[in-house]
Design an enzyme around this catalytic site. Structure first.
Site, short mmCIF file in Angstrom:
data_model
loop_
_atom_site.label_atom_id
_atom_site.label_comp_id
_atom_site.label_asym_id
_atom_site.label_seq_id
_atom_site.Cartn_x
_atom_site.Cartn_y
_atom_site.Cartn_z
N GLN A 1 0.81 -1.23 0.00
CA GLN A 1 0.00 0.00 0.00
C GLN A 1 0.84 1.27 0.00
OE1 GLN A 1 -3.13 0.26 -0.55
NE2 GLN A 1 -3.64 -1.91 -0.40
N CYS B 1 -9.49 -8.90 2.98
CA CYS B 1 -8.29 -9.75 3.13
C CYS B 1 -7.59 -9.44 4.45
CB CYS B 1 -7.31 -9.58 1.97
SG CYS B 1 -7.95 -10.16 0.42
N1 PLP Z 1 -0.35 -6.59 1.49
C1 PLP Z 1 -1.19 -5.56 1.49
C2 PLP Z 1 -1.09 -4.54 2.58
C3 PLP Z 1 -2.13 -5.42 0.47
O1 PLP Z 1 -2.97 -4.39 0.46
C4 PLP Z 1 -2.19 -6.40 -0.55
C5 PLP Z 1 -3.21 -6.33 -1.62
O2 PLP Z 1 -4.31 -5.89 -1.41
C6 PLP Z 1 -1.27 -7.45 -0.51
C7 PLP Z 1 -0.37 -7.52 0.53
C8 PLP Z 1 -1.25 -8.50 -1.56
O3 PLP Z 1 -0.86 -7.94 -2.77
P1 PLP Z 1 -0.97 -8.76 -4.14
O4 PLP Z 1 -2.37 -9.30 -4.18
O5 PLP Z 1 -0.69 -7.75 -5.18
O6 PLP Z 1 0.05 -9.84 -4.08
#
Ligand code: PLP
Length: 410
Positions: free
Chosen positions: A207, A368
């Site tokens: 982020q 998530c």
């Molecule tokens: N970490 C954080 C704080 C996130 O906001 C996200 C995605 O929303 C992720 C990890 C995972 O990222 P990615 O889905 O691009 O691997």
């Protein structure tokens, strides 16, 4: 005014943002924390590569592949410059933040963790920065410790210090900016503390990379991960940044082409980092697109960007506070452009569905971050997040639509 004009001109660089309609209404995109839209320059860079320059990288010597390899490696150098990395740091291309965190959780844990050791996380992590550590701890007999947070969404650094003082923590893994609350954690302070007690700090920058201006050396993190698709680049690519000496000591994560020096059936020797961690044909066009995304970001004054996004956040926060029964989750003094909220008696999925009818895209669900939402006492929430292409008019339209929707639902 100056900022308003500056960013409203930038908006035209993003075809979907400038043109898209949803249910006959102009799209108001408030979900950039999930994924950002792409400027034309990124789309065109990838198209040009596929139309004119496409070839594999690293493996052979004909001209097209040498040019593709040079372009691919130039992006690595560009990222080193962007984050002002010292020569001892290396950039590894991964499929994204999740992939980078899995790489570190698997490989660093194998190098460091013994039964009884500890990994410290915060209670405000994305699932990508929880599950890989849980898997590593289960495999190696180590234990997770979780730093709690207060009602405003600020981490309890006293608990953190106590965990470190216990003397068993080898790794700390924490987001720079939480995807659930927007809280910006004090990474430098956390890194100094981790180092004082001999632990390594892994930072999930998914982020922060697109919103904050900072030097990675000043942040003092040992590992920093981010995804291209949240910073105006394509999906399917991201980076892990770490100290080269440490990467040399860490075991490989995946086996395959490019990551080897010599293979026999008796024994394989490995390439040096970064290639040691880039098994298989990489995401070549995506890396080219990521380079174009950094070029785009580099034309923007990141201090101005922070000011603009913060201005939109303030406008939205003040508006939400006027709506009865609405509760904002996380109001830390240092926050990125993320606003998560719930409304008493209203399901977040209903709210998001009705906002969509007005063309407004917000995230709804568990974000998530189930443990974070559980700590706030809710399984689900709505999240609006802002980016350089959003406008004050869009925030006003969002607030008006929310007010109308809540009248309907309550
Ligand atoms: N970490 C954080 C704080 C996130 O906001 C996200 C995605 O929303 C992720 C990890 C995972 O990222 P990615 O889905 O691009 O691997």
């Amino acid at each position: 005014m100056e900022l308003r004009n500056y960013f409203s001109a930038k908006r035209l660089d993003f075809p979907i943002i400038a043109n898209a309609q949803v249910h006959g209404k102009k799209l108001i995109y408030l979900d950039s924390a999930a994924t950002s839209h792409k400027p034309k320059s990124v789309i065109e860079a990838m198209q040009t590569f596929y139309l004119h320059d496409y070839a594999t990288v690293h493996r052979t010597i004909y001209s097209m592949t040498e040019q593709a390899t040079a372009a691919y490696e130039a992006v690595r150098s560009q990222i080193k410059r962007h984050f002002q990395l010292s020569p001892s740091k290396e950039v590894i291309f991964t499929r994204g933040t999740t992939d980078a965190l899995n790489l570190v959780a698997s490989s660093l844990s194998t190098l460091l963790l013994k039964p009884g050791d500890e990994v410290i996380l915060s209670a405000m992590e994305h699932h990508s920065n929880i599950v890989p550590w849980q898997m590593a701890c289960e495999r190696l007999g180590a234990k997770l410790r979780v730093i709690p947070f207060d009602a405003a969404g600020v981490l309890d650094l006293e608990s953190y210090r106590k965990f470190l003082q216990g003397g068993r923590a080898k790794i700390v893994a924490v987001a720079h900016m939480a995807n659930s609350t927007g809280t910006i954690h004090p990474i430098r302070e956390m890194a100094n503390l981790a180092h004082e007690y001999g632990a390594y700090l892994v930072v999930d920058g998914a982020q922060s990379a697109a919103h904050l201006s900072f030097s990675l050396e000043e942040l003092k993190a040992d590992f920093y991960c981010f995804s291209s698709h949240k910073l105006y680049g394509p999906t399917g690519v991201g980076c892990l940044i770490a100290d080269r000496g440490l990467l040399e000591r860490m075991p490989p994560y995946q086996g395959g082409g490019d990551m080897i020096r010599q293979v026999t059936f008796e024994k394989t020797t490995y390439n040096d980092p970064p290639l040691k961690f880039e098994a298989g044909t990489p995401m070549i066009a995506e890396v080219i697109g990521l380079g174009a995304a950094f070029s785009y970001l580099e034309q923007i004054d990141l201090k101005k960007l922070e000011q603009w996004e913060n201005h939109l956040l303030q406008q939205a926060t003040e508006g939400l506070k006027e709506l009865p029964g609405l509760r904002i989750l996380g109001e830390a003094p240092k926050k990125g452009p993320i606003l998560t909220f719930i409304v008493e008696g209203v399901h977040p999925l209903d709210l998001a569905t009705l906002l969509d009818l007005d063309g407004i895209a917000v995230r709804s669900g568990h974000l998530c971050a189930q443990p974070t939402l559980a700590a706030f006492g809710t399984p689900y929430a709505c999240r609006a997040s802002f980016s350089l292409y959003n406008t004050e008019e869009e925030i006003s339209a969002f607030l008006a639509s929310l007010q109308k929707t809540l009248k309907k639902l309550k």
